[in-house]
Write a protein that holds these residues in place. Structure first.
Motif, PDB file in Angstrom:
ATOM      1  N   THR A 288       0.820  -1.211   0.000  1.00 46.19           N
ATOM      2  CA  THR A 288       0.000   0.000   0.000  1.00 46.19           C
ATOM      3  C   THR A 288       0.854   1.261   0.000  1.00 46.19           C
ATOM      4  OG1 THR A 288      -1.784  -1.141   1.170  1.00 46.19           O
ATOM      5  CG2 THR A 288      -1.779   1.271   1.282  1.00 46.19           C
ATOM      6  N   ALA A 289       1.944   1.254   0.762  1.00 39.29           N
ATOM      7  CA  ALA A 289       2.804   2.437   0.853  1.00 39.29           C
ATOM      8  C   ALA A 289       3.765   2.549  -0.324  1.00 39.29           C
ATOM      9  CB  ALA A 289       3.600   2.408   2.156  1.00 39.29           C
ATOM     10  N   GLY A 290       3.839   1.508  -1.150  1.00 34.71           N
ATOM     11  CA  GLY A 290       4.838   1.481  -2.206  1.00 34.71           C
ATOM     12  C   GLY A 290       6.181   1.066  -1.632  1.00 34.71           C
ATOM     13  N   ARG A 291       7.248   1.613  -2.175  1.00 40.49           N
ATOM     14  CA  ARG A 291       8.577   1.309  -1.655  1.00 40.49           C
ATOM     15  C   ARG A 291       8.801   2.110  -0.375  1.00 40.49           C
ATOM     16  NH1 ARG A 291      14.527   2.820  -4.119  1.00 40.49           N
ATOM     17  NH2 ARG A 291      15.726   1.382  -2.799  1.00 40.49           N
ATOM     18  N   LEU A 292       8.943   1.403   0.741  1.00 39.40           N
ATOM     19  CA  LEU A 292       9.052   2.053   2.048  1.00 39.40           C
ATOM     20  C   LEU A 292      10.348   2.848   2.152  1.00 39.40           C
ATOM     21  CD1 LEU A 292       7.753   2.267   4.909  1.00 39.40           C
ATOM     22  CD2 LEU A 292       9.207   0.340   5.570  1.00 39.40           C
ATOM     23  N   ARG A 293      10.233   4.092   2.650  1.00 37.07           N
ATOM     24  CA  ARG A 293      11.420   4.928   2.819  1.00 37.07           C
ATOM     25  C   ARG A 293      11.587   5.444   4.251  1.00 37.07           C
ATOM     26  NH1 ARG A 293      14.146   2.772  -0.070  1.00 37.07           N
ATOM     27  NH2 ARG A 293      15.731   4.317   0.437  1.00 37.07           N
ATOM     28  N   MET A 294      10.482   5.710   4.953  1.00 38.86           N
ATOM     29  CA  MET A 294      10.566   6.345   6.271  1.00 38.86           C
ATOM     30  C   MET A 294       9.586   5.702   7.250  1.00 38.86           C
ATOM     31  SD  MET A 294      10.687  10.376   5.150  1.00 38.86           S
ATOM     32  CE  MET A 294      11.175  10.961   6.777  1.00 38.86           C
ATOM     33  N   ILE A 295      10.005   5.625   8.509  1.00 41.27           N
ATOM     34  CA  ILE A 295       9.147   5.161   9.602  1.00 41.27           C
ATOM     35  C   ILE A 295       9.216   6.211  10.709  1.00 41.27           C
ATOM     36  CG2 ILE A 295       8.748   3.373  11.333  1.00 41.27           C
ATOM     37  CD1 ILE A 295      10.366   1.477   9.427  1.00 41.27           C
ATOM     38  N   SER A 296       8.064   6.553  11.243  1.00 40.57           N
ATOM     39  CA  SER A 296       8.010   7.500  12.360  1.00 40.57           C
ATOM     40  C   SER A 296       7.150   6.907  13.463  1.00 40.57           C
ATOM     41  CB  SER A 296       7.422   8.836  11.892  1.00 40.57           C
ATOM     42  OG  SER A 296       7.167   9.682  12.997  1.00 40.57           O
ATOM     43  N   ILE A 297       7.665   6.928  14.681  1.00 43.38           N
ATOM     44  CA  ILE A 297       6.901   6.461  15.839  1.00 43.38           C
ATOM     45  C   ILE A 297       6.907   7.571  16.885  1.00 43.38           C
ATOM     46  CG2 ILE A 297       6.714   4.764  17.688  1.00 43.38           C
ATOM     47  CD1 ILE A 297       8.091   2.742  15.885  1.00 43.38           C
TER      48      ILE A 297
ATOM     49  N   ASP B 264       6.926   5.517  -1.369  1.00 41.41           N
ATOM     50  CA  ASP B 264       6.818   6.405  -2.525  1.00 41.41           C
ATOM     51  C   ASP B 264       5.406   6.454  -3.101  1.00 41.41           C
ATOM     52  OD1 ASP B 264       6.715   3.903  -3.700  1.00 41.41           O
ATOM     53  OD2 ASP B 264       8.597   4.122  -4.806  1.00 41.41           O
ATOM     54  N   ALA B 265       4.471   5.648  -2.530  1.00 44.25           N
ATOM     55  CA  ALA B 265       3.095   5.657  -3.018  1.00 44.25           C
ATOM     56  C   ALA B 265       2.098   6.216  -2.007  1.00 44.25           C
ATOM     57  CB  ALA B 265       2.667   4.242  -3.422  1.00 44.25           C
ATOM     58  N   ALA B 266       2.368   6.035  -0.723  1.00 50.08           N
ATOM     59  CA  ALA B 266       1.392   6.461   0.291  1.00 50.08           C
ATOM     60  C   ALA B 266       2.022   6.434   1.674  1.00 50.08           C
ATOM     61  CB  ALA B 266       0.167   5.547   0.268  1.00 50.08           C
ATOM     62  N   ARG B 267       1.309   7.051   2.606  1.00 49.06           N
ATOM     63  CA  ARG B 267       1.654   6.941   4.015  1.00 49.06           C
ATOM     64  C   ARG B 267       0.556   6.142   4.705  1.00 49.06           C
ATOM     65  NH1 ARG B 267       1.622  12.292   7.301  1.00 49.06           N
ATOM     66  NH2 ARG B 267      -0.502  11.639   7.811  1.00 49.06           N
ATOM     67  N   VAL B 268       0.975   5.249   5.615  1.00 50.59           N
ATOM     68  CA  VAL B 268       0.038   4.473   6.419  1.00 50.59           C
ATOM     69  C   VAL B 268       0.272   4.823   7.883  1.00 50.59           C
ATOM     70  CG1 VAL B 268      -0.811   2.181   7.015  1.00 50.59           C
ATOM     71  CG2 VAL B 268       0.125   2.597   4.718  1.00 50.59           C
ATOM     72  N   ASP B 269      -0.793   5.174   8.601  1.00 52.08           N
ATOM     73  CA  ASP B 269      -0.690   5.577  10.004  1.00 52.08           C
ATOM     74  C   ASP B 269      -1.544   4.684  10.883  1.00 52.08           C
ATOM     75  OD1 ASP B 269       0.778   8.173   9.627  1.00 52.08           O
ATOM     76  OD2 ASP B 269      -1.041   8.689   8.538  1.00 52.08           O
ATOM     77  N   ALA B 270      -1.009   4.304  12.025  1.00 51.91           N
ATOM     78  CA  ALA B 270      -1.780   3.640  13.079  1.00 51.91           C
ATOM     79  C   ALA B 270      -1.867   4.597  14.263  1.00 51.91           C
ATOM     80  CB  ALA B 270      -1.118   2.330  13.499  1.00 51.91           C
ATOM     81  N   PHE B 271      -3.086   4.848  14.728  1.00 50.68           N
ATOM     82  CA  PHE B 271      -3.330   5.755  15.845  1.00 50.68           C
ATOM     83  C   PHE B 271      -3.820   4.926  17.029  1.00 50.68           C
ATOM     84  CE2 PHE B 271      -3.942   8.135  11.951  1.00 50.68           C
ATOM     85  CZ  PHE B 271      -3.282   9.338  12.184  1.00 50.68           C
ATOM     86  N   ILE B 272      -3.084   4.985  18.147  1.00 51.94           N
ATOM     87  CA  ILE B 272      -3.363   4.104  19.282  1.00 51.94           C
ATOM     88  C   ILE B 272      -3.583   4.954  20.532  1.00 51.94           C
ATOM     89  CG2 ILE B 272      -2.508   2.171  20.655  1.00 51.94           C
ATOM     90  CD1 ILE B 272      -0.559   1.703  18.153  1.00 51.94           C
ATOM     91  N   PRO B 273      -4.733   4.835  21.175  1.00 53.01           N
ATOM     92  CA  PRO B 273      -4.983   5.613  22.393  1.00 53.01           C
ATOM     93  C   PRO B 273      -4.311   4.978  23.594  1.00 53.01           C
ATOM     94  CG  PRO B 273      -6.863   4.220  21.920  1.00 53.01           C
ATOM     95  CD  PRO B 273      -5.884   4.004  20.794  1.00 53.01           C
ATOM     96  N   GLY B 274      -4.177   5.746  24.654  1.00 49.79           N
ATOM     97  CA  GLY B 274      -3.622   5.228  25.890  1.00 49.79           C
ATOM     98  C   GLY B 274      -4.642   4.405  26.660  1.00 49.79           C
ATOM     99  N   PRO B 275      -4.243   3.832  27.792  1.00 48.30           N
ATOM    100  CA  PRO B 275      -5.151   3.010  28.598  1.00 48.30           C
ATOM    101  C   PRO B 275      -6.333   3.826  29.107  1.00 48.30           C
ATOM    102  CG  PRO B 275      -2.859   2.767  29.321  1.00 48.30           C
ATOM    103  CD  PRO B 275      -2.902   3.916  28.369  1.00 48.30           C
ATOM    104  N   SER B 276      -7.440   3.139  29.344  1.00 47.88           N
ATOM    105  CA  SER B 276      -8.663   3.822  29.780  1.00 47.88           C
ATOM    106  C   SER B 276      -8.472   4.569  31.093  1.00 47.88           C
ATOM    107  CB  SER B 276      -9.800   2.806  29.928  1.00 47.88           C
ATOM    108  OG  SER B 276      -9.467   1.817  30.886  1.00 47.88           O
ATOM    109  N   ARG B 277      -7.616   4.048  31.962  1.00 50.56           N
ATOM    110  CA  ARG B 277      -7.461   4.709  33.265  1.00 50.56           C
ATOM    111  C   ARG B 277      -6.797   6.080  33.149  1.00 50.56           C
ATOM    112  NH1 ARG B 277      -2.521   2.037  36.473  1.00 50.56           N
ATOM    113  NH2 ARG B 277      -1.452   0.902  34.816  1.00 50.56           N
TER     114      ARG B 277
END
Length: 363
Positions: A145-154, A261-274
């Motif tokens: 989906t992202a094409g050829r991967l170039r960058m990762i950000s966390i 080179d084709a797209a960016r894919v993002d995962a959004f993760i919330p913190g614990p409920s407490r």
């Protein structure tokens, strides 16, 4: 068909040990037959949580000889892992050891040497791999989906280290340092997403906000509470970690991005409920942003609320145990190898060194 029961013996029944017990109890055919912890209160609450039939020991060595079990889970403080592993690896039982594998690279190598003499598997508990939104991001990247991967950000913007028995997590000597203790998860994810080995690490970090007024017999806390870390990989992919541990007001605790080179894919993760304002679980999300259409496609990634409520890691502990139990029952190779655990510590230790010296560290 009835599955073979799997009985866990747990070494270390603190906060993470309790999370493991809650998740194990959700899995059919799995149980905790014994817990060991020198702290009487933690040991007692863990035994109650595990339920009927769970024995409790102050010394894990007594548990190893006095209890019946099929697998060992090590969730004791980081600095104890090396000695515990040396004691239990001779039993040749499957082992799930919490991250980090050890606090130093030399100790990790010593464990690797011991594992060469064993038949039973050793699995390093890199729970973050098993968060459903992370699994979805990995699927998108693998499918191109992202094409050829170039960058990762966390980015992880979260709450400070929590209170632990004896406050062992305030000191680098006992944790390996924040970039080992906390961030080995993320260096493991970077390597998994990039499908390559790290070759260079540069970090800038400090202890600017948390625990500045605390004093202990062994001195003042010395763990970083914020950092930027850049990791270069052999295949040309570069990755960055943005860590802040005084940002629990953030809606998203982790945002993981893979850009090609084709797209960016993002995962959004919330913190614990407490740590949410209303005490309720929040839904994670996945987003795909193609260059061709310039239109973000975003959707929720739903996880059963009972699984979310069993821990602070967005369901990942449950899904990890499901796979580990399958390994115990059927044999095979751990999805998270000893070498995976070793490399994640190597990158974290290099990042700690770089933050201290201001110099990039070649691996």
């Amino acid at each position: 068909m009835n599955e073979k029961p799997v009985r866990y013996a747990i070494i270390g029944s603190g906060m993470m040990g309790h999370e493991h017990i809650r998740n194990i109890r959700l899995l059919p055919g799995a149980s905790v037959s014994a817990v060991a912890d020198p702290d009487e209160d933690m040991r007692a609450t863990a035994q109650r949580l595990a339920g009927e039939g769970c024995a409790a020991f102050a010394d894990y060595r007594e548990m190893m000889s006095g209890a019946e079990f099929d697998a060992i889970l090590i969730a004791s403080p980081n600095h104890t892992h090396i000695d515990v592993l040396k004691d239990v690896m001779g039993l040749d039982k499957p082992i799930l050891v919490e991250k980090p594998l050890c606090t130093t690279l030399d100790d990790c190598r010593a464990v690797a040497s011991l594992q060469e003499r064993r038949r039973a598997p050793l699995w390093v508990a890199m729970e973050y791999r098993y968060m459903p939104p992370v699994q979805r991001l990995l699927k998108e990247v693998r499918e191109g989906t992202a094409g050829r991967l170039r960058m990762i950000s966390i980015r992880e913007h979260r709450f400070p280290f929590l209170k632990k028995v004896g406050d062992w997590n305030r000191f680098s000597a006992k944790t390996g340092g924040t970039l080992v203790e906390k961030c080995c998860h993320f260096f493991d994810l970077m390597r998994l997403i990039a499908e390559s080995e790290p070759v260079r690490v540069y970090a800038s970090g400090a202890m600017d906000v948390n625990f500045l007024d605390e004093t202990y017999p062994e001195g003042r806390p010395d763990i970083l509470d914020n950092a930027f870390v850049v990791v270069d990989f052999a295949n040309g992919v570069r990755a960055m970690l943005d860590l802040c541990m005084f940002a629990e007001g953030s809606y998203w605790q982790e945002i993981i991005s893979a850009t090609g080179d084709a797209a960016r894919v993002d995962a959004f993760i919330p913190g614990p409920s407490r740590f949410s304002p209303d005490g309720r679980e929040r839904v994670s999300e996945i987003a795909v942003s193609p260059r061709a259409t310039k239109r973000e496609i975003r959707e929720a990634v739903h996880v059963d609320e009972a699984i979310l409520a069993a821990g602070d890691h967005h369901g990942s502990t449950y899904f990890q145990h499901r796979k580990f139990i399958d390994l115990v029952r059927r044999g095979g190779t751990p999805e998270v190898s000893l070498n995976d655990g070793l490399v994640s510590v190597m990158v974290g230790a290099a990042a700690e060194e770089s933050a201290r010296t201001g110099q990039a560290v070649a691996l």
